[in-house]
Design an enzyme around this catalytic site. Structure first.
Site, PDB file in Angstrom:
ATOM      1  N   SER A  61      11.647  24.637  52.612  1.00 43.92           N
ATOM      2  CA  SER A  61      12.795  24.319  51.777  1.00 43.92           C
ATOM      3  C   SER A  61      13.971  23.838  52.623  1.00 43.92           C
ATOM      4  O   SER A  61      13.811  22.898  53.383  1.00 43.92           O
ATOM      5  CB  SER A  61      13.142  25.545  50.921  1.00 43.92           C
ATOM      6  OG  SER A  61      13.897  25.115  49.839  1.00 43.92           O
TER       7      SER A  61
ATOM      8  N   LYS B  21      13.796  20.971  55.680  1.00 49.07           N
ATOM      9  CA  LYS B  21      14.685  19.867  56.056  1.00 49.07           C
ATOM     10  C   LYS B  21      15.026  20.039  57.537  1.00 49.07           C
ATOM     11  O   LYS B  21      15.049  19.081  58.319  1.00 49.07           O
ATOM     12  CB  LYS B  21      15.984  19.906  55.227  1.00 49.07           C
ATOM     13  CG  LYS B  21      15.808  20.024  53.700  1.00 49.07           C
ATOM     14  CD  LYS B  21      17.172  20.015  52.987  1.00 49.07           C
ATOM     15  CE  LYS B  21      17.265  20.846  51.699  1.00 49.07           C
ATOM     16  NZ  LYS B  21      16.483  20.480  50.575  1.00 49.07           N
TER      17      LYS B  21
ATOM     18  N   TRP C 129      12.168  20.657  41.363  1.00 47.06           N
ATOM     19  CA  TRP C 129      13.494  20.474  41.972  1.00 47.06           C
ATOM     20  C   TRP C 129      13.348  19.692  43.288  1.00 47.06           C
ATOM     21  O   TRP C 129      14.141  18.813  43.595  1.00 47.06           O
ATOM     22  CB  TRP C 129      14.112  21.860  42.203  1.00 47.06           C
ATOM     23  CG  TRP C 129      15.556  21.906  42.565  1.00 47.06           C
ATOM     24  CD1 TRP C 129      16.096  22.491  43.672  1.00 47.06           C
ATOM     25  CD2 TRP C 129      16.667  21.395  41.813  1.00 47.06           C
ATOM     26  NE1 TRP C 129      17.470  22.373  43.666  1.00 47.06           N
ATOM     27  CE2 TRP C 129      17.851  21.703  42.544  1.00 47.06           C
ATOM     28  CE3 TRP C 129      16.790  20.688  40.607  1.00 47.06           C
ATOM     29  CZ2 TRP C 129      19.133  21.339  42.100  1.00 47.06           C
ATOM     30  CZ3 TRP C 129      18.071  20.328  40.169  1.00 47.06           C
ATOM     31  CH2 TRP C 129      19.199  20.655  40.911  1.00 47.06           C
TER      32      TRP C 129
ATOM     33  N   HIS D 196       7.706  27.256  44.300  1.00 48.91           N
ATOM     34  CA  HIS D 196       8.462  26.997  45.531  1.00 48.91           C
ATOM     35  C   HIS D 196       8.372  28.184  46.494  1.00 48.91           C
ATOM     36  O   HIS D 196       8.993  29.223  46.255  1.00 48.91           O
ATOM     37  CB  HIS D 196       9.913  26.749  45.104  1.00 48.91           C
ATOM     38  CG  HIS D 196      10.836  26.353  46.191  1.00 48.91           C
ATOM     39  ND1 HIS D 196      10.785  25.117  46.791  1.00 48.91           N
ATOM     40  CD2 HIS D 196      11.852  27.024  46.800  1.00 48.91           C
ATOM     41  CE1 HIS D 196      11.738  25.040  47.703  1.00 48.91           C
ATOM     42  NE2 HIS D 196      12.403  26.181  47.722  1.00 48.91           N
TER      43      HIS D 196
HETATM   44  C1  GTR Z   1      17.914  25.155  46.673  1.00 52.44           C
HETATM   45  C2  GTR Z   1      18.316  23.791  47.147  1.00 52.44           C
HETATM   46  C3  GTR Z   1      17.129  23.078  47.710  1.00 52.44           C
HETATM   47  C4  GTR Z   1      16.301  23.927  48.618  1.00 52.44           C
HETATM   48  C5  GTR Z   1      16.300  25.389  48.224  1.00 52.44           C
HETATM   49  C6  GTR Z   1      15.877  26.383  49.293  1.00 52.44           C
HETATM   50  O1  GTR Z   1      18.905  25.848  46.027  1.00 52.44           O
HETATM   51  O2  GTR Z   1      18.843  23.121  46.042  1.00 52.44           O
HETATM   52  O3  GTR Z   1      17.537  21.891  48.342  1.00 52.44           O
HETATM   53  O4  GTR Z   1      16.660  23.757  49.936  1.00 52.44           O
HETATM   54  O5  GTR Z   1      17.520  25.854  47.803  1.00 52.44           O
HETATM   55  O6  GTR Z   1      16.238  26.253  50.456  1.00 52.44           O
HETATM   56  O7  GTR Z   1      15.192  27.340  48.910  1.00 52.44           O
END
Ligand code: GTR
Length: 355
Positions: free
Chosen positions: A194, A198, A285, A337
């Protein structure tokens, strides 16, 4: 293999070209450096340079871990920068026995080993070491006015985003690893999930000593192409998490199609090394299709460098797909996720063969 369906989707995105007309492989180091510079300037900011010096100490003697199959130690790195000294810990889980072992630098949400995102015993059983780094030990993942941690030591003007600071720390852990004879310095992978996916992509772009770069569910401003992206977009991410990025990235809110770059520049910077992207079916997302399309969009870079790029069918992915036939790999698993054992196993299946 021809990909008329995917090529049409990509050409409608009107992505800026990664390689110039008449590209020659000898130009890659210079072009790669330009791509990294663009992503720093436009999105992530400029992380600190390499430290002037670095020392480390093991806080605890390595403990017997996983019934003696490994050792676990907490290492504290002290890095000297022109602005002063910065100290942070990480944890090294290393198989006992005949090394040197391939290893992961894993940037994590928690310091725990094991952790729900870090199945360390399974990783050790497969013959990999894992060096895990807790990102809040480097820079706080929240609005702190850039006062705490590493951020607090650096100039405020033209500040780097926190993703860049976490990525820089992953390279410091690698510095340590390259001096450890138990670890195989030619077989280092950087990995995160996540926001830390990045981070792993940026770390791999900044530091070519990582032989493999692995993004799990990194989505917006990570592996997903921004043009036409579903789910999270630049507007949302820079409003909710402005401190992840530099101060100029928000200018592209709702202007994705005008940007002189896109996330394919970041992923291409991994070439000709191993690049692995994982998505999850319910992670709309992050947008699995947009993560997959970035892999399609960078494949030609590997090919231009004489490597197999992304081997994929002429369609968007469906849950259960794993495309591991080239040096760019992608999988889409069922579920939500997270980085789970299934993801780790797929990455290790690939690395077992490729490293
Ligand atoms: C979310 C964010 C995502 C992702 C995620 C995470 O809130 O919008 O870009 O990075 O967090 O890190 O779990």
């Amino acid at each position: 293999m021809k990909h008329p369906v995917i090529d049409k989707i990509l050409s409608d995105l009107r992505l800026p070209a990664i390689l110039p007309e008449g590209f020659d492989a000898a130009q890659w180091p210079a072009r790669r450096a330009e791509l990294v510079e663009i992503m720093k300037k436009e999105v992530y900011g400029y992380p600190p340079e390499k430290p002037l010096s670095m020392t480390f100490e093991s806080e605890t003697a390595p403990i017997n871990y996983c019934a003696g199959k490994a050792t676990l130690e907490t290492v504290t790195l002290t890095v000297t920068l022109p602005q002063g000294k910065f100290t942070f810990p990480f944890k090294a889980s290393v198989p006992t026995g005949e090394g040197p072992y391939p290893f992961f630098v894993f940037i994590n949400f928690r310091p725990d080993v094991p952790d729900r995102y870090l199945p360390s015993e399974e990783i050790i059983d497969r013959g990999y070491a894992v060096l895990s780094l807790y990102y809040n030990d480097v820079a706080f993942d929240g609005e702190d006015g850039f006062e705490g941690g590493l951020a607090g030591m650096l100039p405020k003007e033209d500040r780097c985003g926190k993703i860049g600071l976490w990525a820089w720390a992953a390279s410091r852990v690698l510095d340590w690893a390259l001096d450890d004879p138990r670890l195989d310095g030619e077989k280092a992978a950087v990995i995160g999930h996540s926001r830390l996916g990045k981070t792993a992509l940026l770390a791999g772009a900044l530091d070519e000593r990582f032989a493999a770069v692995i993004s799990n569910d990194s989505g917006c401003s990570g592996a997903a192409i921004s043009r036409n992206k579903a789910g999270e977009r630049i507007e949302t991410i820079t409003r909710v998490f402005p401190y992840w990025f530099n101060e100029s990235y928000p200018q592209y809110t709702d202007l994705e199609r005008e940007m002189p770059f896109d996330q394919h520049f970041l992923l291409a910077a991994a070439a000709p090394r191993i690049l692995l992207v994982g998505s999850a079916e319910q992670d709309l997302w992050a947008d699995p299709n947009s993560e997959y399309l970035t892999c399609c969009a960078v494949s030609h870079v590997w090919e231009a460098l004489g490597e197999k790029g992304f081997v994929h069918p002429d369609r968007l992915p469906v849950p259960g797909d794993t495309f591991h036939g080239g040096k760019v790999g992608y999988h889409l698993r069922h579920g939500s996720h997270a980085i789970c054992r299934d993801d780790w196993n797929r990455y290790m299946d690939f690395l077992d063969k490729a490293l």
